[in-house]
Design a protein around this motif. Structure first.
Motif, PDB file in Angstrom:
ATOM      1  N   LYS A 112       0.633  -1.245  -0.047  1.00 61.60           N
ATOM      2  CA  LYS A 112       0.430  -0.088  -0.583  1.00 61.60           C
ATOM      3  C   LYS A 112       0.932   1.191   0.189  1.00 61.60           C
ATOM      4  N   GLU A 113       1.873   1.051   0.869  1.00 59.37           N
ATOM      5  CA  GLU A 113       2.783   2.436   1.270  1.00 59.37           C
ATOM      6  C   GLU A 113       3.773   2.637  -0.462  1.00 59.37           C
ATOM      7  N   ARG A 114       3.741   1.657  -0.500  1.00 54.42           N
ATOM      8  CA  ARG A 114       5.203   1.846  -2.624  1.00 54.42           C
ATOM      9  C   ARG A 114       4.502   2.169  -3.271  1.00 54.42           C
ATOM     10  N   LEU A 115       2.730   1.750  -3.254  1.00 53.28           N
ATOM     11  CA  LEU A 115       1.944   2.472  -4.506  1.00 53.28           C
ATOM     12  C   LEU A 115       1.665   3.757  -4.467  1.00 53.28           C
ATOM     13  N   MET A 116       0.901   4.027  -3.200  1.00 58.99           N
ATOM     14  CA  MET A 116       0.454   5.229  -3.342  1.00 58.99           C
ATOM     15  C   MET A 116       2.351   6.490  -3.848  1.00 58.99           C
ATOM     16  N   LYS A 117       3.258   5.979  -2.699  1.00 62.00           N
ATOM     17  CA  LYS A 117       4.805   6.672  -2.794  1.00 62.00           C
ATOM     18  C   LYS A 117       5.007   6.633  -4.481  1.00 62.00           C
ATOM     19  N   LEU A 118       4.292   5.719  -5.313  1.00 60.03           N
ATOM     20  CA  LEU A 118       4.998   5.707  -6.787  1.00 60.03           C
ATOM     21  C   LEU A 118       3.475   6.305  -7.453  1.00 60.03           C
ATOM     22  N   GLY A 119       2.833   7.358  -6.786  1.00 56.43           N
ATOM     23  CA  GLY A 119       1.313   7.221  -7.900  1.00 56.43           C
ATOM     24  C   GLY A 119       0.363   6.672  -8.231  1.00 56.43           C
ATOM     25  N   VAL A 120       0.572   5.907  -7.964  1.00 58.14           N
ATOM     26  CA  VAL A 120      -0.194   4.572  -8.702  1.00 58.14           C
ATOM     27  C   VAL A 120      -1.654   4.272  -8.109  1.00 58.14           C
ATOM     28  N   THR A 121      -1.956   4.733  -7.015  1.00 62.64           N
ATOM     29  CA  THR A 121      -2.633   4.321  -5.670  1.00 62.64           C
ATOM     30  C   THR A 121      -3.162   5.836  -4.454  1.00 62.64           C
ATOM     31  N   ASP A 122      -4.370   6.559  -4.153  1.00 63.72           N
ATOM     32  CA  ASP A 122      -4.278   7.535  -3.770  1.00 63.72           C
ATOM     33  C   ASP A 122      -5.691   7.140  -2.826  1.00 63.72           C
ATOM     34  N   GLN A 123      -5.951   8.170  -1.450  1.00 60.73           N
ATOM     35  CA  GLN A 123      -6.659   8.256  -0.494  1.00 60.73           C
ATOM     36  C   GLN A 123      -8.687   8.035  -0.686  1.00 60.73           C
ATOM     37  N   ASN A 124      -8.346   7.520  -2.346  1.00 61.96           N
ATOM     38  CA  ASN A 124      -9.855   7.468  -3.036  1.00 61.96           C
ATOM     39  C   ASN A 124      -9.392   5.979  -3.281  1.00 61.96           C
ATOM     40  N   THR A 125      -8.522   5.329  -3.448  1.00 60.77           N
ATOM     41  CA  THR A 125      -8.079   3.784  -3.611  1.00 60.77           C
ATOM     42  C   THR A 125      -8.603   2.826  -2.124  1.00 60.77           C
ATOM     43  N   ARG A 126      -9.316   1.853  -2.808  1.00 66.18           N
ATOM     44  CA  ARG A 126      -9.656   0.815  -1.836  1.00 66.18           C
ATOM     45  C   ARG A 126      -8.566  -0.018  -1.581  1.00 66.18           C
ATOM     46  N   PHE A 127      -8.194  -0.341  -0.691  1.00 62.18           N
ATOM     47  CA  PHE A 127      -7.058  -1.540  -0.085  1.00 62.18           C
ATOM     48  C   PHE A 127      -8.318  -2.824   0.617  1.00 62.18           C
ATOM     49  N   LEU A 128      -7.506  -4.447  -0.259  1.00 63.92           N
ATOM     50  CA  LEU A 128      -8.578  -4.934   0.407  1.00 63.92           C
ATOM     51  C   LEU A 128      -7.532  -6.380   0.985  1.00 63.92           C
ATOM     52  N   CYS A 129      -8.194  -7.626   1.753  1.00 65.64           N
ATOM     53  CA  CYS A 129      -7.513  -8.705   1.907  1.00 65.64           C
ATOM     54  C   CYS A 129      -8.015  -9.319   1.839  1.00 65.64           C
ATOM     55  N   THR A 130      -7.405 -10.312   1.320  1.00 68.75           N
ATOM     56  CA  THR A 130      -8.719 -12.174   1.116  1.00 68.75           C
ATOM     57  C   THR A 130      -7.641 -13.149   1.059  1.00 68.75           C
ATOM     58  N   HIS A 131      -8.230 -14.043   0.879  1.00 70.21           N
ATOM     59  CA  HIS A 131      -7.198 -15.991   0.613  1.00 70.21           C
ATOM     60  C   HIS A 131      -6.632 -15.362   2.351  1.00 70.21           C
ATOM     61  N   ILE A 132      -7.362 -15.624   3.318  1.00 69.24           N
ATOM     62  CA  ILE A 132      -7.633 -15.420   5.260  1.00 69.24           C
ATOM     63  C   ILE A 132      -7.322 -16.993   5.339  1.00 69.24           C
ATOM     64  N   SER A 133      -5.925 -17.358   6.395  1.00 68.47           N
ATOM     65  CA  SER A 133      -6.190 -18.715   6.531  1.00 68.47           C
ATOM     66  C   SER A 133      -6.688 -18.893   8.132  1.00 68.47           C
ATOM     67  N   HIS A 134      -6.922 -20.044   8.370  1.00 70.44           N
ATOM     68  CA  HIS A 134      -7.879 -20.129   9.795  1.00 70.44           C
ATOM     69  C   HIS A 134      -7.117 -19.681  10.917  1.00 70.44           C
ATOM     70  N   GLY A 135      -5.659 -19.426  11.116  1.00 73.20           N
ATOM     71  CA  GLY A 135      -5.302 -19.528  12.277  1.00 73.20           C
ATOM     72  C   GLY A 135      -4.790 -17.534  11.625  1.00 73.20           C
ATOM     73  N   THR A 136      -5.967 -16.967  11.985  1.00 71.94           N
ATOM     74  CA  THR A 136      -5.611 -15.064  11.728  1.00 71.94           C
ATOM     75  C   THR A 136      -6.390 -14.942  12.954  1.00 71.94           C
ATOM     76  N   GLY A 137      -7.096 -15.632  13.596  1.00 72.28           N
ATOM     77  CA  GLY A 137      -7.689 -15.134  15.264  1.00 72.28           C
ATOM     78  C   GLY A 137      -9.051 -14.346  14.883  1.00 72.28           C
ATOM     79  N   GLY A 138      -9.500 -14.993  13.767  1.00 66.93           N
ATOM     80  CA  GLY A 138     -10.835 -14.753  12.510  1.00 66.93           C
ATOM     81  C   GLY A 138     -11.064 -13.381  12.447  1.00 66.93           C
ATOM     82  N   TYR A 139     -12.527 -13.354  11.966  1.00 69.35           N
ATOM     83  CA  TYR A 139     -12.472 -12.292  10.884  1.00 69.35           C
ATOM     84  C   TYR A 139     -13.064 -10.176  11.494  1.00 69.35           C
ATOM     85  N   GLU A 140     -13.063 -10.528  13.182  1.00 67.47           N
ATOM     86  CA  GLU A 140     -13.183  -9.672  14.227  1.00 67.47           C
ATOM     87  C   GLU A 140     -11.850  -9.022  14.280  1.00 67.47           C
ATOM     88  N   TYR A 141     -11.138 -10.165  14.742  1.00 71.29           N
ATOM     89  CA  TYR A 141      -9.764  -9.884  14.814  1.00 71.29           C
ATOM     90  C   TYR A 141      -8.874  -8.424  14.096  1.00 71.29           C
TER      91      TYR A 141
END
Length: 166
Positions: A112-141
Motif C-alpha cells: 500500500k505504501e509503495r503504491l501510494m509513493k509511486l502515485g499509482v494509488t491515492d486516498q480514494n483507492t480501496r485496499f482489500l485483503c483476502t485469501h485468509i487462513s484459519h489461524g488469523t484470529g478470526g474475521y473481527e480481530y
C-alpha cells in the motif's frame, strides 16, 4: 470436481468458457475488460500470475492473491498507471513475515505504501485483503487490525464497487 474443462458435467459451462494460456505481461480481452498478467511470487516450479484488470472507462484494479510480495517488475509496470482498488493476499493475517509465497497485513501495508509513493494509488483507492487462513484470529480481530492500516478484510459474498467517482 472436474480437473479439466472436458470433464465438466455441465455443457453450458464448456460452451461459455474460453481458455487462454497466458504468461507474464500478456494481455487478453475478456468482454469489456482488459486483463494483464503480472508475475506472482508463489511457487518456483510454476509460472504464477497476478492480474491487472481494466474496464473500458479506464477503471482498474490489481488482483494480487495467493502470492508473496510484489516483484520489482510489477512495480515498474504499474508506474504511470492508476489503481482504483487493490486486492491482496492475507494468508498470514497479523503474523510476522514467515514466508515468501503468501502475505499478511505487514506485507499488505508495504505494498500500500509503495503504491501510494509511486502515485499509482491515492486516498480514494480501496485496499482489500483476502485469501485468509484459519489461524488469523478470526474475521473481527483481523478486520480491526486491518482497519488501523486503511485496509478492508473481504468476506464471502462481498461485492466491491471500484472506479466510482475517480
Amino acid at each position: 470436481m472436474a480437473k479439466r474443462l472436458s470433464d465438466c458435467a455441465f455443457d453450458f459451462v464448456k460452451e461459455a468458457t474460453v481458455c487462454h494460456v497466458i504468461h507474464e505481461f500478456d494481455r487478453v480481452q475478456a468482454g469489456e475488460y482488459e486483463v494483464t498478467a503480472l508475475p506472482a511470487v508463489h511457487s518456483p516450479d510454476e509460472e504464477c500470475l497476478l492480474y491487472l484488470i481494466r474496464d473500458e472507462k479506464g477503471n482498474s484494479f490489481l488482483y494480487a492473491t495467493d502470492t508473496g510480495r510484489l516483484t520489482e517488475e510489477t512495480y515498474e509496470y504499474l508506474k504511470g498507471r492508476r489503481l482504483d482498488c487493490v486486492i491482496m493476499d492475507c494468508t498470514l493475517g497479523n503474523k510476522p513475515d514467515v514466508g515468501i509465497s503468501h502475505m499478511g497485513l505487514k506485507e499488505n501495508l508495504v505494498i500500500k505504501e509503495r503504491l501510494m509513493k509511486l502515485g499509482v494509488t491515492d486516498q480514494n483507492t480501496r485496499f482489500l485483503c483476502t485469501h485468509i487462513s484459519h489461524g488469523t484470529g478470526g474475521y473481527e480481530y483481523l478486520s480491526g487490525e486491518a482497519k488501523k492500516l486503511g485496509i478492508e478484510v473481504a468476506y464471502d459474498g462481498m461485492q466491491v464497487e471500484w472506479g466510482c467517482g475517480r
